[in-house]
Design a protein around this motif. Structure first.
Motif, PDB file in Angstrom:
ATOM      1  N   UNK A   1       0.918  -1.148  -0.222  1.00 11.43           N
ATOM      2  CA  UNK A   1       0.080  -0.110   0.041  1.00 11.43           C
ATOM      3  C   UNK A   1       0.860   1.306  -0.017  1.00 11.43           C
ATOM      4  N   UNK A   2       0.338   2.267  -0.780  1.00 11.44           N
ATOM      5  CA  UNK A   2       1.095   3.591  -0.932  1.00 11.44           C
ATOM      6  C   UNK A   2       2.247   3.640  -1.814  1.00 11.44           C
ATOM      7  N   UNK A   3       2.653   2.406  -2.507  1.00  7.11           N
ATOM      8  CA  UNK A   3       3.692   2.423  -3.327  1.00  7.11           C
ATOM      9  C   UNK A   3       3.411   3.224  -4.563  1.00  7.11           C
ATOM     10  N   UNK A   4       4.486   4.139  -4.988  1.00  4.93           N
ATOM     11  CA  UNK A   4       4.195   4.899  -6.236  1.00  4.93           C
ATOM     12  C   UNK A   4       4.183   3.870  -7.223  1.00  4.93           C
ATOM     13  N   UNK A   5       3.626   3.950  -8.430  1.00  2.00           N
ATOM     14  CA  UNK A   5       3.633   3.116  -9.760  1.00  2.00           C
ATOM     15  C   UNK A   5       4.126   4.053 -10.529  1.00  2.00           C
ATOM     16  N   UNK A   6       3.934   4.999 -10.930  1.00  2.00           N
ATOM     17  CA  UNK A   6       4.846   5.777 -12.181  1.00  2.00           C
ATOM     18  C   UNK A   6       4.617   7.221 -11.751  1.00  2.00           C
ATOM     19  N   UNK A   7       5.492   8.018 -12.446  1.00  2.00           N
ATOM     20  CA  UNK A   7       5.544   9.603 -12.316  1.00  2.00           C
ATOM     21  C   UNK A   7       5.638  10.414 -13.584  1.00  2.00           C
ATOM     22  N   UNK A   8       4.853  10.997 -13.931  1.00  2.00           N
ATOM     23  CA  UNK A   8       4.941  11.807 -15.127  1.00  2.00           C
ATOM     24  C   UNK A   8       5.317  13.397 -14.816  1.00  2.00           C
TER      25      UNK A   8
ATOM     26  N   UNK B   1      -4.880  -5.518  -1.599  1.00  2.07           N
ATOM     27  CA  UNK B   1      -5.521  -6.877  -1.321  1.00  2.07           C
ATOM     28  C   UNK B   1      -6.084  -7.367  -2.437  1.00  2.07           C
ATOM     29  N   UNK B   2      -5.763  -8.800  -2.652  1.00  6.04           N
ATOM     30  CA  UNK B   2      -6.372  -9.304  -3.955  1.00  6.04           C
ATOM     31  C   UNK B   2      -7.789  -9.185  -4.015  1.00  6.04           C
ATOM     32  N   UNK B   3      -8.521  -9.046  -5.096  1.00  9.04           N
ATOM     33  CA  UNK B   3      -9.853  -8.930  -5.160  1.00  9.04           C
ATOM     34  C   UNK B   3     -10.376  -7.469  -4.554  1.00  9.04           C
ATOM     35  N   UNK B   4      -9.682  -6.558  -3.901  1.00  9.48           N
ATOM     36  CA  UNK B   4      -9.955  -5.267  -3.230  1.00  9.48           C
ATOM     37  C   UNK B   4      -9.057  -4.364  -3.849  1.00  9.48           C
ATOM     38  N   UNK B   5      -8.411  -4.427  -4.918  1.00 15.23           N
ATOM     39  CA  UNK B   5      -7.136  -3.480  -5.247  1.00 15.23           C
ATOM     40  C   UNK B   5      -7.826  -2.099  -5.457  1.00 15.23           C
ATOM     41  N   UNK B   6      -7.215  -1.219  -5.227  1.00 14.83           N
ATOM     42  CA  UNK B   6      -7.486   0.359  -5.308  1.00 14.83           C
ATOM     43  C   UNK B   6      -6.521   1.137  -5.571  1.00 14.83           C
ATOM     44  N   UNK B   7      -6.556   2.057  -6.599  1.00 10.93           N
ATOM     45  CA  UNK B   7      -5.537   2.825  -6.866  1.00 10.93           C
ATOM     46  C   UNK B   7      -5.842   4.445  -6.662  1.00 10.93           C
ATOM     47  N   UNK B   8      -4.841   5.254  -6.826  1.00 11.03           N
ATOM     48  CA  UNK B   8      -4.893   6.636  -6.656  1.00 11.03           C
ATOM     49  C   UNK B   8      -4.249   7.514  -7.620  1.00 11.03           C
ATOM     50  N   UNK B   9      -4.669   8.676  -7.923  1.00 10.33           N
ATOM     51  CA  UNK B   9      -3.898   9.493  -8.806  1.00 10.33           C
ATOM     52  C   UNK B   9      -3.786  10.989  -8.249  1.00 10.33           C
TER      53      UNK B   9
ATOM     54  N   UNK C   1     -10.664   5.793  -4.413  1.00  6.04           N
ATOM     55  CA  UNK C   1     -12.021   5.246  -4.412  1.00  6.04           C
ATOM     56  C   UNK C   1     -12.954   5.608  -3.591  1.00  6.04           C
ATOM     57  N   UNK C   2     -12.440   6.517  -2.361  1.00  4.72           N
ATOM     58  CA  UNK C   2     -13.520   7.118  -1.582  1.00  4.72           C
ATOM     59  C   UNK C   2     -13.992   8.517  -2.289  1.00  4.72           C
ATOM     60  N   UNK C   3     -13.278   9.087  -3.308  1.00  2.00           N
ATOM     61  CA  UNK C   3     -13.724  10.180  -4.151  1.00  2.00           C
ATOM     62  C   UNK C   3     -12.643  11.073  -4.469  1.00  2.00           C
ATOM     63  N   UNK C   4     -13.183  12.434  -4.726  1.00  2.00           N
ATOM     64  CA  UNK C   4     -11.967  13.387  -5.363  1.00  2.00           C
ATOM     65  C   UNK C   4     -11.417  14.292  -4.055  1.00  2.00           C
ATOM     66  N   UNK C   5     -10.300  14.598  -3.901  1.00  2.00           N
ATOM     67  CA  UNK C   5     -10.010  15.432  -2.804  1.00  2.00           C
ATOM     68  C   UNK C   5      -9.070  16.650  -3.202  1.00  2.00           C
ATOM     69  N   UNK C   6      -9.532  17.949  -2.885  1.00  2.00           N
ATOM     70  CA  UNK C   6      -8.559  19.000  -3.091  1.00  2.00           C
ATOM     71  C   UNK C   6      -7.660  19.217  -1.607  1.00  2.00           C
ATOM     72  N   UNK C   7      -6.491  19.154  -1.840  1.00  4.73           N
ATOM     73  CA  UNK C   7      -5.293  19.172  -0.658  1.00  4.73           C
ATOM     74  C   UNK C   7      -4.996  20.250  -0.483  1.00  4.73           C
ATOM     75  N   UNK C   8      -4.376  20.368   0.768  1.00  5.53           N
ATOM     76  CA  UNK C   8      -3.399  21.316   1.443  1.00  5.53           C
ATOM     77  C   UNK C   8      -3.774  22.643   1.278  1.00  5.53           C
ATOM     78  N   UNK C   9      -5.073  22.669   1.740  1.00  8.57           N
ATOM     79  CA  UNK C   9      -5.840  24.078   1.922  1.00  8.57           C
ATOM     80  C   UNK C   9      -6.053  25.173   0.653  1.00  8.57           C
ATOM     81  N   UNK C  10      -6.019  24.201  -0.478  1.00 11.73           N
ATOM     82  CA  UNK C  10      -6.356  24.839  -1.694  1.00 11.73           C
ATOM     83  C   UNK C  10      -7.895  24.983  -2.020  1.00 11.73           C
ATOM     84  N   UNK C  11      -8.252  25.599  -3.040  1.00 14.08           N
ATOM     85  CA  UNK C  11      -9.440  26.166  -3.346  1.00 14.08           C
ATOM     86  C   UNK C  11      -9.999  25.432  -4.628  1.00 14.08           C
ATOM     87  N   UNK C  12     -11.171  24.834  -4.742  1.00 18.78           N
ATOM     88  CA  UNK C  12     -11.990  24.388  -5.961  1.00 18.78           C
ATOM     89  C   UNK C  12     -12.745  25.346  -6.658  1.00 18.78           C
TER      90      UNK C  12
END
Length: 211
Positions: free
Chosen positions: A67-74, A99-107, A125-136
Motif C-alpha cells: 500500500x502507498x507504493x508509487x507506480x509511475x510519475x509523469x 489486497x487481492x480482489x480489493x485492489x484500489x488505486x490513486x491518482x 476510491x472514496x472520491x476526489x480531494x482538493x488538498x493542502x488548503x487549496x480551493x476548488x
C-alpha cells in the motif's frame, strides 16, 4: 537477419530505425532529444476495432507490492529564471490497497508552489480531494450539481461551520448545531432545524422549526 551491437560505445543511426519486435533498454536512462515543438513522441495504432488504442502503460513489476507504493510519475519540467531545471507539475499513480480482489488505486496531481512541490488534487476510491488548503473553483456559469440523489454539503473530520460567501463576503453560515446565521452587523441566529421530513421520490423536504 539478426545483428548484435556489443560494443560499449555509441551507435549513431542517420535515418529511420524500424524494430519488428520488442525494444528493451536495460539499467540506463532512455533520452530522446528533438528540436521541434510539436509531436515529439507519437504512438500510432492501425487497429480498426473499437478497443482503446494506442495505449501507454507504466508497469511497476515489484516482487513485494505494498500500500502507498508509487507506480509511475509523469513530470513536467522546465528552466527557472536562473536556468535551473525545475519540476513545475506532475501526475503520479499510487497503490491504495494491494489486497487481492480489493485492489484500489490513486491518482495525485502535484504543482510547484513558491519553489516547493505540493500535492493539489487526489482521486481515489472514496472520491476526489482538493488538498493542502487549496480551493476548488468553478469558472463562468458552471454549476455544482448532483443528479439523481441528494447533494450533501459536509465538512467532515470535525464540527465546522458551512459558510456562504457571495463575492467573497460572508453572508450566512450554518453551524454544527443546525443553526443558520445571517451575518450582517449582528451575528443573529434566525432558524434552527429540529427535524427534517422527506416526501415522495423527489425527496422534497419540510423543515420544522422549534421557535
Amino acid at each position: 537477419k539478426t545483428h548484435d551491437l556489443l560494443n560499449t560505445g555509441n551507435a549513431e543511426i542517420c535515418g529511420n530505425l524500424t524494430v519488428h519486435g520488442t525494444c528493451t533498454v536495460l539499467n540506463t536512462t532512455l533520452c530522446l532529444t528533438d528540436t521541434t515543438a510539436t509531436d515529439n513522441f507519437t504512438l500510432v495504432s492501425t487497429d480498426a476495432g473499437a478497443s482503446a488504442a494506442p495505449d501507454f502503460k507504466l508497469y511497476r513489476n515489484s516482487a513485494s507490492p505494498a500500500n502507498n507504493d508509487s507506480l509511475g510519475h509523469i513530470k513536467f519540467s522546465g528552466n527557472d529564471a536562473d536556468d535551473n531545471e525545475t519540476e513545475y507539475a506532475s501526475i503520479k499513480g499510487c497503490i491504495r490497497s494491494v489486497a487481492s480482489g480489493g485492489e484500489c488505486g490513486v491518482i495525485i496531481n502535484t504543482l510547484n508552489i513558491n519553489g516547493s512541490l505540493c500535492d493539489i488534487f487526489r482521486v481515489e476510491n472514496t472520491g476526489a480531494w482538493v488538498l493542502n488548503n487549496r480551493t476548488l473553483y468553478i469558472s463562468g456559469s458552471g454549476q455544482l450539481r448532483n443528479y439523481g440523489a441528494c447533494l450533501r454539503l459536509s465538512t467532515g473530520g470535525g464540527a465546522y461551520d458551512i459558510q456562504f460567501e457571495p463575492n467573497s463576503v460572508l453572508k450566512a453560515r450554518l453551524n454544527p448545531d443546525g443553526i443558520l446565521f445571517v451575518c450582517g452587523k449582528v451575528d443573529t441566529p434566525i432558524l434552527k432545524a429540529s427535524s427534517c421530513t422527506h416526501y415522495g421520490a423527489c425527496t422534497s423536504s419540510k423543515l420544522t422549526s422549534d421557535g
